[in-house]
Design an enzyme around this catalytic site. Structure first.
Site, PDB file in Angstrom:
ATOM      1  CB  CYS A  94      -3.576  -3.282   1.263  1.00 53.65           C
ATOM      2  SG  CYS A  94      -3.360  -2.020   2.554  1.00 53.65           S
ATOM      3  CG  HIS A 185       0.596  -2.395  -0.427  1.00 57.80           C
ATOM      4  ND1 HIS A 185      -0.473  -2.308  -1.280  1.00 57.80           N
ATOM      5  CD2 HIS A 185       0.252  -1.714   0.688  1.00 57.80           C
ATOM      6  CE1 HIS A 185      -1.433  -1.594  -0.713  1.00 57.80           C
ATOM      7  NE2 HIS A 185      -1.021  -1.218   0.486  1.00 57.80           N
ATOM      8  CD  GLU A 187       0.171  -3.802  -4.358  1.00 55.61           C
ATOM      9  OE1 GLU A 187      -0.555  -2.894  -3.907  1.00 55.61           O
ATOM     10  OE2 GLU A 187       0.556  -4.753  -3.656  1.00 55.61           O
TER      11      GLU A 187
END
Length: 244
Positions: A94, A185, A187
């Site tokens: 990001c 994202h 994660e």
């Protein structure tokens, strides 16, 4: 393999229970099944190592900042990365994706609409470091959480787009041989994304926020993204060992 995780932002105090930006990555990468060690550095506080060789590879996290803020900590981060790129592999997520493209000659801009919800990114090109079995699993692309209004609008020189959507034409990229970047994202937990969507509801807009929240229960290719990252790191580090 020791990964230096460079946190590019600080989580809001009311969201501390979700962890820090850097703490989300060891559980993510563990899904690739390869043992790793980690060291953590907080770039906004100027906490970067003097010697990049303290780690084998580097990962830049997301951030609430914009790359074009050009704050002192961002310039220090670029100076550190100048020592790394071309010598060690780097992954950007990001904000990290955007920072790497901008510092290497690309352009990052705020676009009219937010990227929120679970987006699908179609596979555009298979990188040479992706094993055959993983390439077959990747044929359907990625479904991953998005959370951004800034985008890379001009790629850094030497870039290749690996996965993209109509909304985000530069979603997964490589820059040269040693940089891999993800705009989405992998994660991020859906519960945390929901907190941010509600916090940013006024700026996102009610209709888009409601749609994004409804999508968060959908399937995500988190482990696939983790395996891509680890395959990239292993390939680049193995190549350097052979060259040495």
């Amino acid at each position: 393999m020791k990964i230096g995780i460079i946190e590019c932002g600080t989580n809001r105090p009311e969201w501390a229970a979700y962890g820090s930006f850097g703490s989300w990555f060891p559980p993510l990468l563990a899904q690739a099944g390869v043992p790793m060690d980690y060291a953590f550095f907080h770039a906004p506080d100027g906490k970067l190592p003097d010697d990049p060789s303290v780690c084998d590879a580097w990962l830049l996290t997301g951030s609430p900042a914009s790359t074009y803020d050009n704050a002192p900590w961002q310039r220090r981060l670029s100076a550190f990365l100048d020592q790394v790129i071309g010598r060690q592999p780097v992954i950007g997520i990001c904000y990290g994706h955007q920072h790497l493209h901008q510092m290497l000659g690309g352009t990052v801009e705020k676009v009219p609409d937010w990227g929120v919800g679970i987006h699908h990114y179609a596979l555009k090109q298979r990188p040479d470091w992706l094993p055959d079995t993983l390439a077959q699993e990747s044929s359907g692309g990625f479904h991953l959480i998005a959370l951004h209004q800034d985008q890379v609008t001009t790629l850094a020189e030497g870039s290749t787009v690996l996965a993209a959507s109509d909304f985000c034409p530069a979603a997964v990229t490589t820059i040269g041989d040693d940089v891999l970047t993800f705009q989405p994202h992998p994660e991020m937990a859906p519960a945390f994304a929901a907190e941010v969507y509600e916090f940013e509801r006024q700026r996102i807009g009610n209709a888009d926020a409601d749609r994004a929240l409804a999508e968060l229960d959908g399937p995500r290719n988190v482990a696939l993204a983790a395996r891509w990252m680890v395959a990239f790191l292993q390939s680049r580090l193995n190549r350097r060992q052979h060259h040495d």
